[in-house]
Design an enzyme around this catalytic site. Structure first.
Site, mmCIF file in Angstrom:
data_model
loop_
_atom_site.group_PDB
_atom_site.id
_atom_site.type_symbol
_atom_site.label_atom_id
_atom_site.label_comp_id
_atom_site.label_asym_id
_atom_site.label_seq_id
_atom_site.Cartn_x
_atom_site.Cartn_y
_atom_site.Cartn_z
ATOM 1 N N LYS A 201 55.251 -21.476 -34.983
ATOM 2 C CA LYS A 201 55.884 -20.320 -35.559
ATOM 3 C C LYS A 201 55.004 -19.679 -36.697
ATOM 4 O O LYS A 201 54.963 -18.522 -36.739
ATOM 5 C CB LYS A 201 57.269 -20.872 -36.512
ATOM 6 C CG LYS A 201 57.762 -19.961 -37.580
ATOM 7 C CD LYS A 201 58.204 -18.741 -36.561
ATOM 8 C CE LYS A 201 58.517 -17.524 -37.680
ATOM 9 N NZ LYS A 201 59.732 -16.956 -37.596
ATOM 10 N N CYS A 255 57.653 -12.207 -43.362
ATOM 11 C CA CYS A 255 57.099 -12.925 -42.491
ATOM 12 C C CYS A 255 55.796 -13.157 -42.377
ATOM 13 O O CYS A 255 54.869 -13.926 -42.870
ATOM 14 C CB CYS A 255 57.976 -12.983 -41.092
ATOM 15 S SG CYS A 255 59.550 -12.499 -41.176
HETATM 16 N N1 SAJ Z 1 52.321 -3.609 -39.363
HETATM 17 C C1 SAJ Z 1 50.874 -2.866 -39.459
HETATM 18 N N2 SAJ Z 1 50.367 -2.748 -38.178
HETATM 19 C C2 SAJ Z 1 51.196 -3.039 -36.928
HETATM 20 C C3 SAJ Z 1 52.246 -3.604 -37.047
HETATM 21 C C4 SAJ Z 1 52.814 -3.800 -38.191
HETATM 22 O O1 SAJ Z 1 50.615 -2.634 -40.466
HETATM 23 O O2 SAJ Z 1 50.316 -2.765 -35.943
HETATM 24 C C5 SAJ Z 1 52.921 -3.957 -40.432
HETATM 25 C C6 SAJ Z 1 54.532 -3.500 -40.696
HETATM 26 O O3 SAJ Z 1 54.344 -2.115 -41.029
HETATM 27 C C7 SAJ Z 1 55.150 -4.061 -41.693
HETATM 28 C C8 SAJ Z 1 54.492 -5.480 -41.355
HETATM 29 O O4 SAJ Z 1 53.155 -5.282 -40.597
HETATM 30 O O5 SAJ Z 1 54.926 -3.929 -43.053
HETATM 31 C C9 SAJ Z 1 55.280 -6.460 -40.406
HETATM 32 O O6 SAJ Z 1 55.912 -5.956 -39.680
HETATM 33 P P1 SAJ Z 1 56.300 -6.279 -38.079
HETATM 34 O O7 SAJ Z 1 57.238 -5.373 -37.398
HETATM 35 O O8 SAJ Z 1 55.143 -6.555 -37.215
HETATM 36 O O9 SAJ Z 1 56.914 -7.921 -38.118
HETATM 37 P P2 SAJ Z 1 58.265 -8.567 -39.102
HETATM 38 O O10 SAJ Z 1 57.638 -8.640 -40.333
HETATM 39 O O11 SAJ Z 1 59.167 -7.222 -38.989
HETATM 40 O O12 SAJ Z 1 58.677 -9.745 -38.038
HETATM 41 C C10 SAJ Z 1 57.722 -10.623 -37.780
HETATM 42 C C11 SAJ Z 1 57.762 -10.916 -36.087
HETATM 43 N N3 SAJ Z 1 56.851 -11.842 -35.690
HETATM 44 C C12 SAJ Z 1 55.789 -11.300 -34.802
HETATM 45 O O13 SAJ Z 1 55.836 -10.303 -34.171
HETATM 46 C C13 SAJ Z 1 54.837 -12.293 -34.516
HETATM 47 C C14 SAJ Z 1 59.073 -11.697 -35.582
HETATM 48 O O14 SAJ Z 1 59.195 -11.734 -34.415
HETATM 49 C C15 SAJ Z 1 59.476 -12.733 -36.638
HETATM 50 O O15 SAJ Z 1 60.681 -13.161 -36.146
HETATM 51 C C16 SAJ Z 1 59.281 -12.270 -37.781
HETATM 52 O O16 SAJ Z 1 58.130 -11.933 -38.312
HETATM 53 C C17 SAJ Z 1 59.750 -13.797 -38.784
HETATM 54 O O17 SAJ Z 1 60.842 -13.787 -39.165
HETATM 55 O O18 SAJ Z 1 58.681 -14.644 -38.722
#
Ligand code: SAJ
Length: 406
Positions: A201, A255
Site C-alpha cells: 500500500k 495519501c
Molecule cells: N498529481 C499531480 N500530477 C499527477 C497526478 C496527481 O501533481 O500527474 C497530484 C494531484 O493534483 C493531487 C495529488 O497528486 O494533489 C494526489 O492525487 P491523485 O489523484 O494522484 O491521488 P489521491 O491521493 O487522490 O489517491 C491516491 C491513489 N493512489 C494511487 O494512485 C497509487 C488511490 O488509489 C489511493 O487509494 C489513495 O491515494 C489512498 O488512499 O492511498
C-alpha cells in the site's frame, strides 16, 4: 454482521457497498454529529454515485451508531495521520479503535485494518493491544490488513473494479475476508501476509509521489531553459515503456503527500530518493509563488490583492482540502508577509481562508492575474471568462493565448 469502524472517506463507501450487496452492516463512528447526519438520511461528503449507493444501503438495512458492536467481523477504517516531525505514521486512532473493539468483541472475531499503515505498524502497535486485552492472536482474534485503494473522485467505480490486497496471518482467514470483499469487488483479490500488504500500500502511493516529483523537476528544468515540459512529456510517453505523470502546483490529499513519508521516517538512511521526491513536491507551492512574483514583475503589476487563486481543494472535482497545495501556498505566503491573495473554489461553500469568494464572477472581477491551482470541470467549461486576464495555468488546461505555466 460487519461492524465498520470509522465512517469517513473510506469507511462510509465501503460499508455502503457491503450493505448494498447483501451483507449486514452497522457503521460506528465516535463523531456523534456525523452519525446524526447519516441517520438523518444525508451523506457527509460529495462523491459521484455516493448518494445513490447510500439509498441502496439504507434500503438494505445499514445502521449508524456511535456504539461498538459485538460481532464476528470488524473493518477498521480510521485516519492514520503522520507526525510532521518524525515523519512516522501516527497510529493513535487505529490503536484507540482496536482497544474499543477488544472491549466488545467475542472470541473468534476477525479484525480487518483498512487504514493505511507503514510496514510493521500492525506488529508494533496493534498486536500488543489485542494481547494486552487477554486474547491470543490466531486463536481468539484473527488479524487481517486489507488496505483501501480507491481514489477520491472515482470512489464508487473503483470500489467495484479495483484489484485488492488482503494480508492475513492465517490463509484460511484471508480467504474468508476475500469472500467478504468479493461480495462487491469484481477485481482480483490477492491474499498475502500482513507485512507485505502494509508495504504494498505504501509503495503504491510512493511510486506515484516519486513519478510526480520527477515531472515537477522536469517542469523546473524546462522552465529554466524555455522548453515546453508538457510537449516533452507527451512525446516521451509515446515510448512504449515510459509513463511520466504530470507536473502540478504541489501534491495534496491524505495519501500520496503523506504515505511516502512513512518510509522516510522508518528508513531515514535508506529512503533517499523518496525523501528527495517528497521535498520536491512539497516545494511546488513555493515555486508557484515565485512564478506569481516573476509574472507580476513582467507585467508591471504591484498589487498582490489583484491576484486570485482558482481552487482550494487538493485536486479536481472533489470537496477535500486535506494537504491542499493552495492551502500550503497561502501558509507560505503568510510566512513571507505578503498576504492578500484572493481565493475561490466552487466546491468549498464555507469560509475557510481570508479573501475567499463564493461566486466565480465576483472573484474574476476582483483580480487581474488568475492562477489555476485546481483543474475543476467548472473552469475548463468556463475558460472563456478568463479572456483578458493574465493566467498562470498550473495544469496546462488553458488554451487562451499568452497563458503562463509553472
Ligand atoms: N498529481 C499531480 N500530477 C499527477 C497526478 C496527481 O501533481 O500527474 C497530484 C494531484 O493534483 C493531487 C495529488 O497528486 O494533489 C494526489 O492525487 P491523485 O489523484 O494522484 O491521488 P489521491 O491521493 O487522490 O489517491 C491516491 C491513489 N493512489 C494511487 O494512485 C497509487 C488511490 O488509489 C489511493 O487509494 C489513495 O491515494 C489512498 O488512499 O492511498
Amino acid at each position: 454482521m460487519v461492524n465498520v469502524i470509522g465512517l469517513g472517506y473510506i469507511g462510509l463507501p465501503t460499508g455502503l457497498m457491503l450493505a448494498s450487496h447483501g451483507v449486514e452492516v452497522i457503521g460506528t463512528d465516535y463523531n456523534r454529529e456525523l452519525v446524526a447526519t447519516l441517520n438523518a438520511g444525508k451523506t457527509t461528503f460529495k462523491e459521484d454515485g455516493l448518494d445513490e449507493l447510500f439509498q441502496d444501503a439504507l434500503k438494505a438495512g445499514i445502521r449508524f451508531t456511535s456504539e461498538y458492536q459485538s460481532t464476528d467481523t470488524y473493518i477498521v477504517s480510521v485516519p492514520t495521520p503522520y507526525d510532521k516531525f518524525s515523519k512516522k505514521v501516527d497510529p493513535c486512532y487505529v490503536i484507540a479503535a482496536v482497544k474499543d473493539v477488544m472491549k466488545v468483541c467475542p472470541k473468534g472475531a476477525v479484525v480487518v485494518i483498512e487504514s493505511t499503515v507503514s510496514p510493521g505498524t500492525i506488529d508494533r502497535y496493534v498486536r500488543p493491544v489485542i494481547t494486552e486485552a487477554g486474547f491470543t492472536i490466531g486463536e481468539d482474534i484473527h488479524l487481517v490488513h486489507a488496505p483501501e485503494r480507491i481514489i477520491p473522485g472515482n470512489m464508487v467505480p473503483e470500489l467495484l473494479h479495483n484489484n485488492r490486497t488482503i494480508g492475513a496471518d492465517e490463509p484460511a482467514v484471508g480467504e474468508k475476508i476475500k469472500a467478504l470483499y468479493a461480495s462487491f469487488c469484481q477485481g482480483d483479490i490477492v491474499v498475502t501476509d500482513i507485512r507485505t500488504a502494509e508495504m504494498t500500500k505504501v509503495v503504491e502511493n510512493t511510486f506515484r509521489a516519486v513519478n510526480i516529483a520527477f515531472a515537477n523537476e522536469l517542469a523546473k528544468i524546462c522552465r529554466h531553459d524555455g522548453m515546453d515540459v508538457y510537449e516533452i512529456i507527451r512525446i516521451c510517453n509515446m515510448h512504449p515503456r515510459v509513463n511520466i505523470l504530470q507536473p502540478g502546483p504541489g501534491v495534496g490529499g491524505h495519501c500520496i503527500s503523506v504515505d511516502p513519508w512513512f518510509l522516510v521516517g522508518d528508513y531515514p538512511s535508506l529512503a533517499k530518493l523518496i525523501d528527495q521526491a517528497m521535498h520536491i513536491n512539497d516545494g511546488m507551492p513555493d515555486h508557484v509563488l515565485n512564478r506569481i512574483h516573476e509574472i507580476m514583475k513582467e507585467k508591471g503589476m504591484t498589487d498582490v490583492t489583484r491576484v486570485g487563486l482558482y481552487g482550494l481543494t487538493y485536486k479536481e472535482n472533489v470537496d477535500d482540502m486535506r494537504e491542499s497545495p493552495t492551502l500550503q501556498l497561502l501558509e507560505s505566503q503568510e510566512r513571507h508577509l505578503a498576504p492578500g491573495l484572493k481565493v475561490y473554489d466552487p466546491f468549498i461553500t464555507k469560509d475557510v481562508v481570508s479573501n475567499q469568494y463564493h461566486d466565480l464572477n465576483a472573484f474574476l472581477d476582483a483580480v487581474d492575474l488568475v492562477v489555476i491551482m485546481v483543474k475543476h470541470d467548472e473552469i475548463r467549461e468556463k475558460m472563456s471568462l478568463l479572456e483578458g486576464k493574465v493566467v498562470l495555468d498550473c495544469h496546462n488546461i488553458c488554451r487562451l493565448p499568452g497563458a503562463y505555466h509553472i
